[in-house]
Enzyme design. Sequence first.
Site, PDB file in Angstrom:
ATOM      1  N   THR B 146     -25.937  58.864  67.223  1.00  0.00           N
ATOM      2  CA  THR B 146     -27.084  58.135  67.793  1.00  0.00           C
ATOM      3  C   THR B 146     -26.590  56.749  68.197  1.00  0.00           C
ATOM      4  O   THR B 146     -26.080  56.586  69.297  1.00  0.00           O
ATOM      5  CB  THR B 146     -28.257  58.047  66.795  1.00  0.00           C
ATOM      6  OG1 THR B 146     -27.806  57.437  65.585  1.00  0.00           O
ATOM      7  CG2 THR B 146     -28.820  59.417  66.502  1.00  0.00           C
ATOM      8  N   LYS B 168     -22.725  61.420  60.821  1.00  0.00           N
ATOM      9  CA  LYS B 168     -23.284  60.430  61.733  1.00  0.00           C
ATOM     10  C   LYS B 168     -24.039  59.414  60.884  1.00  0.00           C
ATOM     11  O   LYS B 168     -24.590  59.737  59.820  1.00  0.00           O
ATOM     12  CB  LYS B 168     -24.176  61.039  62.804  1.00  0.00           C
ATOM     13  CG  LYS B 168     -25.522  61.555  62.431  1.00  0.00           C
ATOM     14  CD  LYS B 168     -26.664  60.619  62.182  1.00  0.00           C
ATOM     15  CE  LYS B 168     -26.781  59.456  63.134  1.00  0.00           C
ATOM     16  NZ  LYS B 168     -27.998  58.639  62.770  1.00  0.00           N
ATOM     17  N   THR B 179     -28.730  56.725  56.126  1.00  0.00           N
ATOM     18  CA  THR B 179     -29.273  57.542  57.219  1.00  0.00           C
ATOM     19  C   THR B 179     -28.130  58.215  57.815  1.00  0.00           C
ATOM     20  O   THR B 179     -27.450  57.663  58.663  1.00  0.00           O
ATOM     21  CB  THR B 179     -29.860  56.777  58.385  1.00  0.00           C
ATOM     22  OG1 THR B 179     -31.118  56.314  58.001  1.00  0.00           O
ATOM     23  CG2 THR B 179     -30.121  57.711  59.567  1.00  0.00           C
ATOM     24  N   GLU B 259     -24.402  49.045  61.991  1.00  0.00           N
ATOM     25  CA  GLU B 259     -24.897  48.289  63.141  1.00  0.00           C
ATOM     26  C   GLU B 259     -24.740  46.780  62.967  1.00  0.00           C
ATOM     27  O   GLU B 259     -25.294  46.185  62.055  1.00  0.00           O
ATOM     28  CB  GLU B 259     -26.376  48.592  63.345  1.00  0.00           C
ATOM     29  CG  GLU B 259     -26.599  49.979  63.927  1.00  0.00           C
ATOM     30  CD  GLU B 259     -28.071  50.381  63.898  1.00  0.00           C
ATOM     31  OE1 GLU B 259     -28.880  49.602  63.407  1.00  0.00           O
ATOM     32  OE2 GLU B 259     -28.364  51.483  64.390  1.00  0.00           O
ATOM     33  N   SER B 383     -36.431  52.831  65.792  1.00  0.00           N
ATOM     34  CA  SER B 383     -35.927  54.061  65.162  1.00  0.00           C
ATOM     35  C   SER B 383     -36.841  54.480  64.037  1.00  0.00           C
ATOM     36  O   SER B 383     -37.583  53.693  63.523  1.00  0.00           O
ATOM     37  CB  SER B 383     -34.522  53.855  64.628  1.00  0.00           C
ATOM     38  OG  SER B 383     -34.539  53.047  63.480  1.00  0.00           O
TER      39      SER B 383
END
Lengths: 383, 383
Positions: B146, B168, B179, B259, B383
């Site tokens: 993603t 992922k 996640t 991130e 998200s």
Amino acid sequence: MTITHPAGFRAAGVAAGLKSTGAKDIALVVNDGPTFDSASVFTANRCKANPVLWSQEVVKDGVVRAVFLNSGGANCYTGPEGFQTTHAVAETVADRLGIGALDVVVCSTGLIGLTNDREQVLAGASAAYDALASDGGQQAAEAIMTTDSVSKQVVVEGAGWSIGGMAKGAGMLAPQLATMLVVLTTDAVVPAADLDTALRAATRVSFDRLDSDGCMSTNDTVTVLASGASGITPALPDFTDALTQACTDLAMQLLRDAEGADHEIAITVLNAATEDEAVEVGRSVARSNLFKAAVFGNDPNWGRVLASIGTTRAAFDPADLDVAMNGVWVCKQSTPHADPETVDLKPREVSVTIDLKAGSERATVWTNDLTHAYVHENSAYSS
Amino acid sequence: MTITHPAGFRAAGVAAGLKSTGAKDIALVVNDGPTFDSASVFTANRCKANPVLWSQEVVKDGVVRAVFLNSGGANCYTGPEGFQTTHAVAETVADRLGIGALDVVVCSTGLIGLTNDREQVLAGASAAYDALASDGGQQAAEAIMTTDSVSKQVVVEGAGWSIGGMAKGAGMLAPQLATMLVVLTTDAVVPAADLDTALRAATRVSFDRLDSDGCMSTNDTVTVLASGASGITPALPDFTDALTQACTDLAMQLLRDAEGADHEIAITVLNAATEDEAVEVGRSVARSNLFKAAVFGNDPNWGRVLASIGTTRAAFDPADLDVAMNGVWVCKQSTPHADPETVDLKPREVSVTIDLKAGSERATVWTNDLTHAYVHENSAYSS
């Protein structure tokens, strides 16, 4: 509008050179009686600063005659040397006032791990004593500021008595208490045991429900002093209501001044099985960096609210949760409802309402959004 | 270097139009046997996504023959319609394979609260079936990305058998799990009960100790499939070691791709009374926004480490804590020690070492710093 509004108190705020800017950095608040009842609550952090270790002993007998406060150094993680500085400043204040050192609460705020020059602190304490005045509250409120952009003060009027308060704090507003120092004064006649009951009731629904960034400070202290100078003994529920009003007002001032925040967020949890569970759910949402960053981006991201609720032990049906943002029910029965595009998150004040459908209790927890300015201030400022 | 490295597996990754970019968004992993043993762990979040609700039932008998994964939509908080989509895709995969739907694990990732078009998902499942290949692992690993900037894959070699893995995840790395979706394959012969024991041991010290931002996801799934195609039955400790190595490698890949992070931070707690307390202390530091922002600012702010330790219930003496950053003991006995100026925080990898002096247990928890980019990505990306 300050701590010297109630009768029986003097205060001062002076510059003693602890702050390199030359701004005021030492405050003194003195209760001239006739009564000297007090109550205090302290940080729940187990790694407490030296002034907290000292003051916890001072308050045990319910008698406090003066509160010394300094900014420009938290005197935290400074070892036995630091504790001796706290002790020495209490002795200095007590000597000047002709009282015992064990009636002097000491509060410090500023950098952690920084040892202040003891002589400088003691000289400042004497200077503050010399500057004591019955209208000195404003000076004291200014002297305890660190990264605060404004001083925080409040007055609540009772029937022939009043409560005054001042607070400092602009970040680390957290779990059990915020990084904050709060002094409250009243000229009502309130025995220490009643003051304690009232203070715990007031902080439980005000400072304890601020959770700006989930970080618990090392120096948090809230002290209330009752001079009895009005000669009036209010009913305890009336006094508790007024004290709760004063604490909530100061808490909201702290929230609005939290470092780098763009939004104040009130998270209200409805229909919980217990009040504790309502607080737990509210706090879990208040701690979600993902949710807080979404609010900064004006994104009504209710999915992040549900994901936070799901981390708690509260009673609810995961398939039957309702969530509103600014009054728009964007989620019903854990599925999309109203169009999130209709939620306007531009105003500073944001409300999140969560219906757990598990009982009839409720609670509100307050937090801020997570912003670029928060990251900047807390990466650049050593505290 | 991928899930089709062990014998007995085919995989595929195709673009089904769920991602508006046209990138690959559907992956399929098939175990061709001769054994079909499996074990799985799922998010501890109580508000789980529909594919997790489905897959929890699928894995109960220890038999899994295929894993379907899609990006481009988490199928979370989408209600009964969303569950029916999950069920339908499992049926489609099962029909094509000639097996039962209750042997098909389904995983989804992407936006929460978004309902994917069911026909599009089913067409994608069929296309993935048609594309199955014994060297399709790389395609599958790319299809589950993603916000990941790179695909994450691993291979660990045993004596005549091997383990492959793909993952992922690029944020929300959190408490019980990140996640993340992880599929592990092995051609070793390992009965389901042993797989379960090995998987729980491996995830406990790898994925469970990632805490990138304290947020717990709704879709996390880790599934291991054993084909038995090597015909070799390794000793369980050997297999567990290899699986732990694979999980740790993937966990570090997730950490490095979190991130917006500038630093990977390893928090090691020494001499705790119990391993659980070591983890609790490490996690409390990993959750401190103030500490994480300080690391972003290259500020070795050990005071914020002590303040976080103080929020835990672990055994320690608050006046006798030692803290090192990048090997420099900046704090001994809860007071300043080496000059923090000698700590160089510019490299991406940062180590924090905490000596609790309360026992002989230890644990390492990994997190990232709190950066402007984190705030930006999580305020801009829904998200």
